[in-house]
Design a protein around this motif. Structure first.
Motif, PDB file in Angstrom:
ATOM      1  N   ILE A 108     -10.784   3.846   2.650  1.00  0.00           N
ATOM      2  CA  ILE A 108      -9.778   4.752   3.172  1.00  0.00           C
ATOM      3  C   ILE A 108     -10.152   4.452   4.851  1.00  0.00           C
ATOM      4  O   ILE A 108     -11.253   4.963   5.104  1.00  0.00           O
ATOM      5  CB  ILE A 108      -9.944   6.200   2.832  1.00  0.00           C
ATOM      6  N   GLY A 109      -9.109   3.967   5.445  1.00  0.00           N
ATOM      7  CA  GLY A 109      -9.434   3.918   6.998  1.00  0.00           C
ATOM      8  C   GLY A 109      -9.240   2.426   7.395  1.00  0.00           C
ATOM      9  O   GLY A 109      -9.932   1.575   6.667  1.00  0.00           O
ATOM     10  N   GLY A 110      -8.227   2.188   8.152  1.00  0.00           N
ATOM     11  CA  GLY A 110      -8.093   0.707   8.479  1.00  0.00           C
ATOM     12  C   GLY A 110      -8.454   0.367  10.196  1.00  0.00           C
ATOM     13  O   GLY A 110      -7.988  -0.325  10.876  1.00  0.00           O
ATOM     14  N   GLY A 111      -9.538   1.106  10.588  1.00  0.00           N
ATOM     15  CA  GLY A 111     -10.390   0.750  11.671  1.00  0.00           C
ATOM     16  C   GLY A 111     -11.391  -0.268  11.464  1.00  0.00           C
ATOM     17  O   GLY A 111     -11.475  -0.957  10.489  1.00  0.00           O
ATOM     18  N   LEU A 112     -12.173  -0.588  12.574  1.00  0.00           N
ATOM     19  CA  LEU A 112     -13.333  -1.536  12.364  1.00  0.00           C
ATOM     20  C   LEU A 112     -14.156  -1.103  11.293  1.00  0.00           C
ATOM     21  O   LEU A 112     -14.323  -2.007  10.415  1.00  0.00           O
ATOM     22  CB  LEU A 112     -14.003  -1.437  13.718  1.00  0.00           C
ATOM     23  N   ALA A 113     -14.458  -0.033  10.960  1.00  0.00           N
ATOM     24  CA  ALA A 113     -15.326   0.443   9.869  1.00  0.00           C
ATOM     25  C   ALA A 113     -14.516  -0.087   8.507  1.00  0.00           C
ATOM     26  O   ALA A 113     -15.377  -0.743   7.564  1.00  0.00           O
ATOM     27  CB  ALA A 113     -15.864   1.857   9.855  1.00  0.00           C
ATOM     28  N   GLY A 114     -13.554   0.472   8.225  1.00  0.00           N
ATOM     29  CA  GLY A 114     -12.818   0.133   6.937  1.00  0.00           C
ATOM     30  C   GLY A 114     -12.802  -1.299   6.856  1.00  0.00           C
ATOM     31  O   GLY A 114     -12.646  -1.961   5.625  1.00  0.00           O
ATOM     32  N   ALA A 115     -12.182  -1.993   7.980  1.00  0.00           N
ATOM     33  CA  ALA A 115     -11.900  -3.441   7.884  1.00  0.00           C
ATOM     34  C   ALA A 115     -13.067  -4.364   7.491  1.00  0.00           C
ATOM     35  O   ALA A 115     -13.209  -5.037   6.649  1.00  0.00           O
ATOM     36  CB  ALA A 115     -11.410  -3.971   9.186  1.00  0.00           C
ATOM     37  N   ARG A 138     -15.357 -10.561  -0.113  1.00  0.00           N
ATOM     38  CA  ARG A 138     -15.893 -12.015  -0.135  1.00  0.00           C
ATOM     39  C   ARG A 138     -17.243 -11.878  -1.223  1.00  0.00           C
ATOM     40  O   ARG A 138     -17.488 -13.021  -1.431  1.00  0.00           O
ATOM     41  CB  ARG A 138     -16.507 -11.984   1.370  1.00  0.00           C
ATOM     42  N   ARG A 139     -17.406 -10.907  -1.734  1.00  0.00           N
ATOM     43  CA  ARG A 139     -18.679 -10.715  -2.638  1.00  0.00           C
ATOM     44  C   ARG A 139     -17.820 -10.515  -4.090  1.00  0.00           C
ATOM     45  O   ARG A 139     -18.588 -10.268  -5.176  1.00  0.00           O
ATOM     46  CB  ARG A 139     -19.370  -9.611  -2.361  1.00  0.00           C
ATOM     47  N   GLY A 140     -16.541 -10.534  -4.013  1.00  0.00           N
ATOM     48  CA  GLY A 140     -15.729 -10.498  -5.148  1.00  0.00           C
ATOM     49  C   GLY A 140     -15.250  -9.596  -5.770  1.00  0.00           C
ATOM     50  O   GLY A 140     -14.820  -9.192  -6.649  1.00  0.00           O
ATOM     51  N   HIS A 141     -15.443  -8.506  -5.132  1.00  0.00           N
ATOM     52  CA  HIS A 141     -14.930  -7.081  -5.665  1.00  0.00           C
ATOM     53  C   HIS A 141     -13.545  -6.910  -5.324  1.00  0.00           C
ATOM     54  O   HIS A 141     -12.863  -7.692  -4.520  1.00  0.00           O
ATOM     55  CB  HIS A 141     -15.723  -5.785  -4.831  1.00  0.00           C
ATOM     56  N   ARG A 142     -12.682  -6.246  -6.144  1.00  0.00           N
ATOM     57  CA  ARG A 142     -11.241  -6.048  -5.790  1.00  0.00           C
ATOM     58  C   ARG A 142     -11.115  -4.790  -4.917  1.00  0.00           C
ATOM     59  O   ARG A 142     -11.297  -3.603  -5.325  1.00  0.00           O
ATOM     60  CB  ARG A 142     -10.635  -5.642  -7.228  1.00  0.00           C
ATOM     61  N   VAL A 143     -10.652  -5.102  -3.717  1.00  0.00           N
ATOM     62  CA  VAL A 143     -10.704  -4.138  -2.652  1.00  0.00           C
ATOM     63  C   VAL A 143      -9.198  -3.799  -2.360  1.00  0.00           C
ATOM     64  O   VAL A 143      -8.265  -4.815  -2.261  1.00  0.00           O
ATOM     65  CB  VAL A 143     -11.134  -4.746  -1.784  1.00  0.00           C
ATOM     66  N   ILE A 144      -8.739  -2.641  -2.241  1.00  0.00           N
ATOM     67  CA  ILE A 144      -7.336  -2.135  -1.467  1.00  0.00           C
ATOM     68  C   ILE A 144      -7.962  -1.166  -0.381  1.00  0.00           C
ATOM     69  O   ILE A 144      -8.783  -0.310  -0.530  1.00  0.00           O
ATOM     70  CB  ILE A 144      -6.613  -1.322  -2.408  1.00  0.00           C
ATOM     71  N   LEU A 145      -7.171  -1.481   0.743  1.00  0.00           N
ATOM     72  CA  LEU A 145      -7.553  -0.686   1.883  1.00  0.00           C
ATOM     73  C   LEU A 145      -6.499   0.094   2.122  1.00  0.00           C
ATOM     74  O   LEU A 145      -5.426  -0.645   2.334  1.00  0.00           O
ATOM     75  CB  LEU A 145      -7.904  -1.493   3.236  1.00  0.00           C
ATOM     76  N   PRO A 190      -3.167  -0.867  11.543  1.00  0.00           N
ATOM     77  CA  PRO A 190      -4.577  -0.766  11.816  1.00  0.00           C
ATOM     78  C   PRO A 190      -4.898  -0.604  13.266  1.00  0.00           C
ATOM     79  O   PRO A 190      -4.373  -1.132  14.036  1.00  0.00           O
ATOM     80  CB  PRO A 190      -5.207  -1.766  11.094  1.00  0.00           C
ATOM     81  N   GLY A 191      -6.123   0.119  13.358  1.00  0.00           N
ATOM     82  CA  GLY A 191      -6.504   0.216  14.519  1.00  0.00           C
ATOM     83  C   GLY A 191      -5.924   0.827  15.852  1.00  0.00           C
ATOM     84  O   GLY A 191      -5.914   0.682  16.860  1.00  0.00           O
ATOM     85  N   VAL A 192      -5.131   2.025  15.282  1.00  0.00           N
ATOM     86  CA  VAL A 192      -4.566   2.797  16.368  1.00  0.00           C
ATOM     87  C   VAL A 192      -5.441   3.673  16.962  1.00  0.00           C
ATOM     88  O   VAL A 192      -5.322   4.042  18.125  1.00  0.00           O
ATOM     89  CB  VAL A 192      -3.411   3.478  15.477  1.00  0.00           C
ATOM     90  N   CYS A 222      -0.699  -0.159   4.907  1.00  0.00           N
ATOM     91  CA  CYS A 222      -0.487   0.809   5.930  1.00  0.00           C
ATOM     92  C   CYS A 222       0.557   1.901   5.680  1.00  0.00           C
ATOM     93  O   CYS A 222       1.242   1.651   4.661  1.00  0.00           O
ATOM     94  CB  CYS A 222      -0.166   0.048   7.323  1.00  0.00           C
ATOM     95  N   ASP A 223       0.563   2.981   6.523  1.00  0.00           N
ATOM     96  CA  ASP A 223       1.656   3.875   6.298  1.00  0.00           C
ATOM     97  C   ASP A 223       1.305   4.734   4.932  1.00  0.00           C
ATOM     98  O   ASP A 223       2.149   5.064   4.052  1.00  0.00           O
ATOM     99  CB  ASP A 223       2.848   3.662   6.173  1.00  0.00           C
TER     100      ASP A 223
END
Ligand SMILES: Cc1cc2nc3c(=O)[nH]c(=O)nc-3n(C[C@H](O)[C@H](O)[C@H](O)COP(=O)(O)OP(=O)(O)OC[C@H]3O[C@@H](n4cnc5c(N)ncnc54)[C@H](O)[C@@H]3O)c2cc1C
Length: 509
Positions: free
Chosen positions: A145-152, A160-167, A174-176, A305-306
């Motif tokens: 949850i969160g599309g800033g630098l931390a979430g990204a 990249r370690r193979g987990h299934r990710v939805i942000l 992002p980055g507003v 987003c949104d």
């Protein structure tokens, strides 16, 4: 004309640079649903490439384990010995294959892993191959949850370690917030040792991005300019251990006479020392965020987003998130990277997160000036609280203001220009009467001890916090990806130990 009267308070927080304009244009909103909970996508539907623009709509991964949107997963949540709240036991059915040995890792071993130039081998497989889909099946479903630098960076590190990710990002792009409004300074010399370790590694990675990140870059992430920290005797004493550590790590950081440095008009206090770090520079926050999201997608993550999200908790802990009304997305792990909203988000789910404070800080752009060297380093007087760096043929100035605010979309306050002018009268007299061309503000979030908050919630199993990055979020962003992914797998690296939320949380009885 005196500064305050000429101040402009344009709400647009972006710098007037070509790169930021292109970045904003490329981040288009999307309302497409995520693949795993909602539908079974054919492997042939994996069409995107690492060079896709960083819009919110691209998805590179086929669904591996569709489930009913209304029914949370019934997966067993056996706690791991290494990390009591982790629902992903190391070596268990959802642990990442090819991961390092279980147990706590040293900072050196994490740094060595981060240095590996090649991405995990599975990323080299063509998307949609049966082997990859099979591997994904065993991997954890993670909602960020969160599309800033931390979430990204979390999304990148986990995907990249193979987990299934939805942000999920609440805003249209992002980055507003802070991630798109910061000063871009990449600073290695930090008095707090735990942050300094991540800052050095993060800064190094920005200059030498891992191969999977380098593949998706369309702009350099950082420009080496060097930096100068001006410090009066008390602050200089606090910085000297950090200087010694930086030197031991091979950096060219050293003390110098401030009179020998280009100071952009800053006037140091009597007796001040200049701490020069030639390796420091200026990062491009938009390029960094954009690259992280592209690389996350290339590794199979989905970014929406949104999409305001809230954590749904059950008896077993966090079981997923709800977004856009009643849409439920089940998850094994929810990463709370909601920036200033992280505390409220966790509290609404029944957790007792660490208390966070948020401070508004203003940045000022002078407009074009005569004689500014665009490649000159940034200068920060840590004793007086004032910094300056070249930006778009002028200077970016900051009076290091800290006004406590609630979680909010920080708006600039015209009175801040007055405060800047007052402070500049002592710290940088040349600029105290200069007009301001642009002014914007952002929130920096802090835990009470000013250390980051990274790790499992003490009470709500499955909820992983990644927040309170204070004034270092850009610098450390890349260095967090791998340790955060390891921690989510239940093997918290030593570099993250000082940031455990449990240090600030009352453990429920
Ligand atoms: C003025 C200023 C100058 C700075 N200068 C520097 C610098 O020079 N160098 C440096 O390294 N760092 C700097 N920083 C710090 C850095 O910008 C931050 O540490 C970093 O951006 C924090 O990133 P974040 O992802 O945690 O938070 P944010 O960028 O705030 O991102 C959080 C995101 O979560 C989203 N969100 C919140 N709630 C929900 C929800 N319920 N559902 C979905 N999405 C949600 C928000 O919309 C937001 O996009 C500066 C910060 C400021 C404000």
């Amino acid at each position: 004309m005196p500064w305050p009267r000429a101040a402009s308070t344009r709400a647009d927080a972006r710098w007037a640079s070509a790169s930021s304009t292109a970045w904003a244009a490329s981040l288009r909103p999307s309302r497409k649903p995520a693949p795993w909970p909602a539908s079974r996508a054919s492997p042939k539907s994996s069409t995107s490439s690492p060079t896709d623009p960083p819009s919110c709509s691209a998805s590179t991964r086929a669904a591996a384990e569709p489930s009913t949107p209304s029914s949370p997963t019934a997966k067993s949540r056996s706690p791991s010995p290494a990390s009591p709240s982790s629902p992903i036991a190391p070596g268990g059915s959802t642990a990442a294959k090819g991961a390092s040995p279980r147990g706590e890792r040293t900072a050196a071993s994490v740094a060595a892993q981060l240095r590996a130039a090649s991405p995990p081998r599975r990323l080299a497989r063509p998307a949609g191959r049966a082997g990859r889909i099979g591997a994904v099946k065993d991997r954890a479903r993670v909602v960020v949850i969160g599309g800033g630098l931390a979430g990204a960076t979390a999304a990148w590190g986990l995907a990249r370690r193979g987990h299934r990710v939805i942000l999920f990002e609440r805003e249209e792009r992002p980055g507003v917030h802070a991630s798109g409004r910061n000063a871009g300074m990449i600073r290695r010399l930090v008095a707090e040792p735990a942050i300094a370790t991540l800052a050095r590694e993060g800064a190094r990675l920005l200059g030498e991005p891992p191969a999977d990140l380098a593949r998706v870059l369309d702009a350099a992430l950082v420009r080496r300019t060097g930096s100068v920290l001006l410090a009066a005797p008390p602050e200089a004493a606090a910085l000297r251990p950090a200087l010694a550590t930086a030197q031991a790590a091979g950096l060219g950081a050293h003390e110098a006479d401030p009179r020998a440095c280009a100071l952009h008009g800053l006037r140091p206090l009597p007796g001040a020392t200049a701490f020069v770090t030639p390796e420091d520079g200026v990062g491009d926050p938009h390029a960094v965020l954009s690259a992280l999201l592209r690389a996350a997608r290339a590794a199979g993550a989905r970014v929406e987003c949104d999409a305001p999200a809230r954590v749904r908790a059950g008896a077993a802990g966090a079981v997923g998130v709800e977004t856009r009304g009643e849409r439920f997305v089940p998850a094994d792990v929810v990463v709370n990277a909601a920036g200033p909203w992280a505390e409220d988000l966790a509290r609404a789910a029944g957790a007792s997160p660490p208390p966070l404070s948020h401070y508004r800080r203003h940045l000022f752009y002078t407009g074009p000036l005569e004689g500014i060297d665009p490649d000159a380093g940034w200068v920060w007087d840590v004793s007086q609280g004032f910094y300056a760096r070249p930006e778009s043929a002028g200077l970016l100035l900051c009076a290091c203001d800290e006004e406590a605010r609630p979680p909010e979309d920080a708006r600039p306050d015209a009175a801040a220009a007055l405060r800047l002018a007052e402070k500049a009268a002592r710290a940088a007299p040349r600029w105290s009467e200069h007009p301001v061309a642009r002014l914007w503000a952002g929130l920096r979030s802090f835990a009470p001890d000013r250390l980051f908050v990274i790790g499992w919630d003490a009470g709500l199993r499955g909820l992983f916090h990644l927040t309170a990055l204070g004034g270092h979020g850009l610098t450390v962003s890349l260095a967090l990806a791998e340790p955060v992914a390891l921690a989510v797998e239940g093997r918290t690296p030593a570099v993250l130990a000082p940031f455990a939320p449990t240090r600030l949380q009352a453990v429920p009885s």
